[in-house]
Write an enzyme that holds these catalytic residues in place. Structure first.
Site, short mmCIF file in Angstrom:
data_model
loop_
_atom_site.label_atom_id
_atom_site.label_comp_id
_atom_site.label_asym_id
_atom_site.label_seq_id
_atom_site.Cartn_x
_atom_site.Cartn_y
_atom_site.Cartn_z
N ASN A 7 67.70 -33.37 1.39
CA ASN A 7 66.53 -34.12 0.94
C ASN A 7 67.02 -35.23 0.02
O ASN A 7 67.35 -34.98 -1.14
CB ASN A 7 65.57 -33.17 0.19
CG ASN A 7 64.37 -33.91 -0.37
OD1 ASN A 7 64.14 -35.07 -0.05
ND2 ASN A 7 63.62 -33.23 -1.24
N GLU A 96 57.71 -32.07 -6.06
CA GLU A 96 57.62 -33.42 -6.64
C GLU A 96 56.38 -34.14 -6.13
O GLU A 96 55.85 -35.04 -6.79
CB GLU A 96 58.91 -34.21 -6.36
CG GLU A 96 60.04 -33.70 -7.25
CD GLU A 96 61.45 -33.96 -6.74
OE1 GLU A 96 61.61 -34.72 -5.77
OE2 GLU A 96 62.38 -33.36 -7.29
P1 PGA Z 1 68.07 -30.57 -6.08
O1 PGA Z 1 66.72 -30.77 -5.25
O2 PGA Z 1 69.08 -29.98 -5.12
O3 PGA Z 1 68.46 -31.95 -6.53
O4 PGA Z 1 67.77 -29.64 -7.19
C1 PGA Z 1 66.31 -29.84 -4.30
C2 PGA Z 1 64.99 -30.25 -3.72
O5 PGA Z 1 64.16 -30.80 -4.44
O6 PGA Z 1 64.74 -30.04 -2.54
#
Ligand code: PGA
Length: 262
Positions: A7, A96
């Site tokens: 992602n 998010e």
């Molecule tokens: P991160 O994000 O690996 O930067 O903690 C994971 C995600 O939000 O899918």
């Protein structure tokens, strides 16, 4: 076979950076023998770049989708558009996006649109925080939150379609914080998610077959315990997926453990 999902969030800033990532990935030989399922989810604007250049073996996913099919919806992108450009997957319900006000009803509508267009939804669920006591972690609230999120997101989705989902267990406190979850806790949450979705679907088989991933501060250094759990089907990686060298190292480790039957 384990999933490794990147992602990229709102990164990288420029097209040459995307091209470099793809070129380095391709030069490394990319996927070998399809030992692990790799999905790259760039921002919308880079989807065509990734779709044009991606090496065989990588699937493409979007990070969001709108629920309507077309019309006067300024700024939105439909599931049909994503499918048409070569996406096979779409992340829905990422924390998010929930933090920006996305409701369970919106997530539900997006999932229905994704399914209708033939995209595989990667539904993200997870608690904001955990309760800690002297005895250790109290997971009771986590179960309640997961159940609420799953029931809200999956409302009225045809039960036969639920086997096409991928679920990502992403505790919010672990995302982007460097505070990776303990793999036992992630496994426990994954089992609870499987049980809940199997009940919603009325299909006990889903307890075994539904792919459930862990996401939250996964890196090449800490990925190993998550891959070792048979009850976890891989990981969803944010920040660490932007470094193609680190991503390839995670892929190498994931490919060594083609355990689950999915
Ligand atoms: P991160 O994000 O690996 O930067 O903690 C994971 C995600 O939000 O899918």
């Amino acid at each position: 076979m384990k999933y490794l999902i990147a992602n990229w969030k709102m990164n990288p800033e420029t097209r040459p950076e995307v091209e470099r990532w793809m070129a380095t990935y391709a030069a490394s030989g990319g996927m070998q023998n399809g030992q692990c399922r790799v999905v790259v989810c760039p921002p919308f604007v880079w989807l065509p770049v990734v779709a044009d250049r991606h090496p065989a073996g990588i699937s493409i996913g979007a990070q969001d989708v709108f629920w309507e099919t077309k019309g006067a919806w300024t700024g939105e992108i439909s599931a049909g558009m994503l499918k048409g450009i070569g996406c096979a997957y779409v992340i829905v319900g990422h924390s998010e996006r929930r933090a920006l006000g996305e409701s369970d009803a919106a997530i539900n509508a997006k999932l229905k649109a994704a399914i209708e267009a033939g995209l595989t939804p990667i539904l993200a669920v997870g608690e904001k925080s955990r309760k800690f006591t002297r005895q250790g972690t109290v997971d009771h609230d986590v179960d309640e939150i997961l159940e609420m999120q799953l029931k809200g997101a999956l409302r009225d989705i045809p039960k036969t379609k639920l086997k096409e989902f991928v679920i990502a267990y992403e505790p919010v406190w672990a995302i982007g914080t460097g505070m990776v979850a303990n793999s036992d806790d992630a496994l426990r949450a994954a089992l609870f998610i499987r049980k809940t979705v199997a009940e919603i679907a009325g299909q006990p088989r889903l307890r075994k077959t539904l792919p459930v991933l862990y996401g939250g501060s996964v890196t090449a250094k800490n990925i190993s315990p998550f891959l070792e759990e048979d009850g976890l089907d891989g990981v969803l990686v944010g920040a660490a997926s932007l470094d193609v060298g680190e991503f390839l190292e995670m892929q190498r480790q994931a490919a060594e453990r083609p355990t689950t039957g999915n």
